[in-house]
Design a protein around this motif. Structure first.
Motif, PDB file in Angstrom:
ATOM      1  N   ALA A  58       0.818  -1.216   0.000  1.00 35.18           N
ATOM      2  CA  ALA A  58       0.000   0.000   0.000  1.00 35.18           C
ATOM      3  C   ALA A  58       0.853   1.269   0.000  1.00 35.18           C
ATOM      4  N   LEU A  59       2.143   1.149   0.254  1.00 36.44           N
ATOM      5  CA  LEU A  59       3.034   2.311   0.265  1.00 36.44           C
ATOM      6  C   LEU A  59       3.556   2.583  -1.143  1.00 36.44           C
ATOM      7  N   PRO A  60       3.919   3.837  -1.426  1.00 34.35           N
ATOM      8  CA  PRO A  60       4.568   4.141  -2.708  1.00 34.35           C
ATOM      9  C   PRO A  60       5.867   3.349  -2.831  1.00 34.35           C
ATOM     10  N   PRO A  61       6.303   3.049  -4.056  1.00 41.02           N
ATOM     11  CA  PRO A  61       7.484   2.179  -4.259  1.00 41.02           C
ATOM     12  C   PRO A  61       8.723   2.568  -3.468  1.00 41.02           C
ATOM     13  N   GLU A  62       9.052   3.872  -3.412  1.00 41.04           N
ATOM     14  CA  GLU A  62      10.281   4.269  -2.701  1.00 41.04           C
ATOM     15  C   GLU A  62      10.139   4.057  -1.191  1.00 41.04           C
ATOM     16  N   LEU A 108       0.020   1.453   8.725  1.00 35.33           N
ATOM     17  CA  LEU A 108       1.207   1.076   7.968  1.00 35.33           C
ATOM     18  C   LEU A 108       2.317   2.118   8.015  1.00 35.33           C
ATOM     19  N   ARG A 109       2.003   3.377   7.832  1.00 32.08           N
ATOM     20  CA  ARG A 109       3.042   4.422   7.847  1.00 32.08           C
ATOM     21  C   ARG A 109       3.651   4.581   9.242  1.00 32.08           C
ATOM     22  N   VAL A 110       2.869   4.380  10.268  1.00 32.28           N
ATOM     23  CA  VAL A 110       3.380   4.438  11.638  1.00 32.28           C
ATOM     24  C   VAL A 110       4.330   3.268  11.866  1.00 32.28           C
ATOM     25  N   ARG A 111       3.937   2.101  11.391  1.00 35.78           N
ATOM     26  CA  ARG A 111       4.809   0.928  11.505  1.00 35.78           C
ATOM     27  C   ARG A 111       6.139   1.193  10.819  1.00 35.78           C
ATOM     28  N   ALA A 112       6.063   1.790   9.630  1.00 34.40           N
ATOM     29  CA  ALA A 112       7.283   2.095   8.885  1.00 34.40           C
ATOM     30  C   ALA A 112       8.159   3.086   9.656  1.00 34.40           C
ATOM     31  N   GLY A 113       7.540   4.064  10.309  1.00 33.60           N
ATOM     32  CA  GLY A 113       8.303   5.034  11.101  1.00 33.60           C
ATOM     33  C   GLY A 113       9.032   4.391  12.263  1.00 33.60           C
ATOM     34  N   PHE A 114       8.348   3.519  12.973  1.00 36.40           N
ATOM     35  CA  PHE A 114       8.999   2.828  14.087  1.00 36.40           C
ATOM     36  C   PHE A 114      10.099   1.901  13.581  1.00 36.40           C
ATOM     37  N   LEU A 115       9.857   1.223  12.472  1.00 34.97           N
ATOM     38  CA  LEU A 115      10.887   0.331  11.938  1.00 34.97           C
ATOM     39  C   LEU A 115      12.129   1.108  11.513  1.00 34.97           C
ATOM     40  N   ALA A 116      11.938   2.314  10.984  1.00 33.63           N
ATOM     41  CA  ALA A 116      13.100   3.136  10.611  1.00 33.63           C
ATOM     42  C   ALA A 116      13.938   3.470  11.847  1.00 33.63           C
ATOM     43  N   ALA A 117      13.275   3.861  12.929  1.00 37.33           N
ATOM     44  CA  ALA A 117      13.996   4.177  14.174  1.00 37.33           C
ATOM     45  C   ALA A 117      14.670   2.930  14.745  1.00 37.33           C
ATOM     46  N   LEU A 118      13.964   1.814  14.730  1.00 37.08           N
ATOM     47  CA  LEU A 118      14.536   0.576  15.262  1.00 37.08           C
ATOM     48  C   LEU A 118      15.667   0.054  14.376  1.00 37.08           C
ATOM     49  N   ALA A 119      15.583   0.293  13.076  1.00 38.64           N
ATOM     50  CA  ALA A 119      16.666  -0.121  12.178  1.00 38.64           C
ATOM     51  C   ALA A 119      17.947   0.636  12.525  1.00 38.64           C
ATOM     52  N   TYR A 120      17.822   1.919  12.854  1.00 41.02           N
ATOM     53  CA  TYR A 120      18.982   2.692  13.291  1.00 41.02           C
ATOM     54  C   TYR A 120      19.528   2.113  14.595  1.00 41.02           C
ATOM     55  N   PHE A 121      18.634   1.735  15.482  1.00 43.06           N
ATOM     56  CA  PHE A 121      19.012   1.151  16.768  1.00 43.06           C
ATOM     57  C   PHE A 121      19.856  -0.107  16.580  1.00 43.06           C
ATOM     58  N   VAL A 122      19.548  -0.928  15.594  1.00 45.80           N
ATOM     59  CA  VAL A 122      20.269  -2.191  15.433  1.00 45.80           C
ATOM     60  C   VAL A 122      21.465  -2.095  14.489  1.00 45.80           C
ATOM     61  N   LEU A 123      21.662  -0.949  13.835  1.00 49.37           N
ATOM     62  CA  LEU A 123      22.819  -0.812  12.960  1.00 49.37           C
ATOM     63  C   LEU A 123      24.105  -1.061  13.740  1.00 49.37           C
ATOM     64  N   PRO A 124      24.998  -1.897  13.221  1.00 47.82           N
ATOM     65  CA  PRO A 124      26.248  -2.154  13.939  1.00 47.82           C
ATOM     66  C   PRO A 124      27.158  -0.932  13.972  1.00 47.82           C
TER      67      PRO A 124
END
Length: 127
Positions: A10-14, A61-77
């Motif tokens: 449901a999100l735009p491709p990018e 969905l967009r809220v989920r994506a926002g949290f995942l972006a923050a959590l992805a930064y959290f797990v970056l080595p």
């Protein structure tokens, strides 16, 4: 821990590509980072609540994506300030997570925090 991936169609491709990348990063590294010592930091409960919110199908969905972006930064080595530096290493992670939580706070429900507290309690008892 959620086992199926999210349908991001449901999100735009990018946005879809970024959300898929963030989800894969979080699924691959969140629990490892938490078990690696991040569970002892003061914002561990918030990180877990954000995790549970990001994978809750009732969260938009967009809220989920926002949290995942923050959590992805959290797990970056490797991030802005390496996590191995005492005291400040997880500071940038906390700032990103707190920023996401302030923007999206209305979507974190009491049951997300309850699940986070239960998970941390079990992890501490296991250690």
């Amino acid at each position: 821990m959620p086992s199926t991936s999210t349908d991001w169609s449901a999100l735009p491709p990018e946005e879809r590509a970024k959300a898929q990348e963030d989800e894969a990063r979080v699924r691959g590294g969140f629990w490892r980072k938490l078990k690696g010592g991040a569970a002892r930091v003061p914002f561990a409960s918030d990180a877990l609540a954000a995790y549970y919110t990001a994978f809750d199908r009732e969260t938009p969905l967009r809220v989920r994506a926002g949290f995942l972006a923050a959590l992805a930064y959290f797990v970056l080595p490797i991030d802005g300030i390496p996590d191995i530096l005492p005291m400040i290493g997880l500071g940038d992670d906390a700032l990103v997570l707190v920023g996401a939580m302030k923007m999206l706070a209305g979507h974190i429900k009491p049951h997300h925090y309850e699940a986070a507290q239960a998970t941390l309690k079990a992890a501490r008892e296991e250690a």
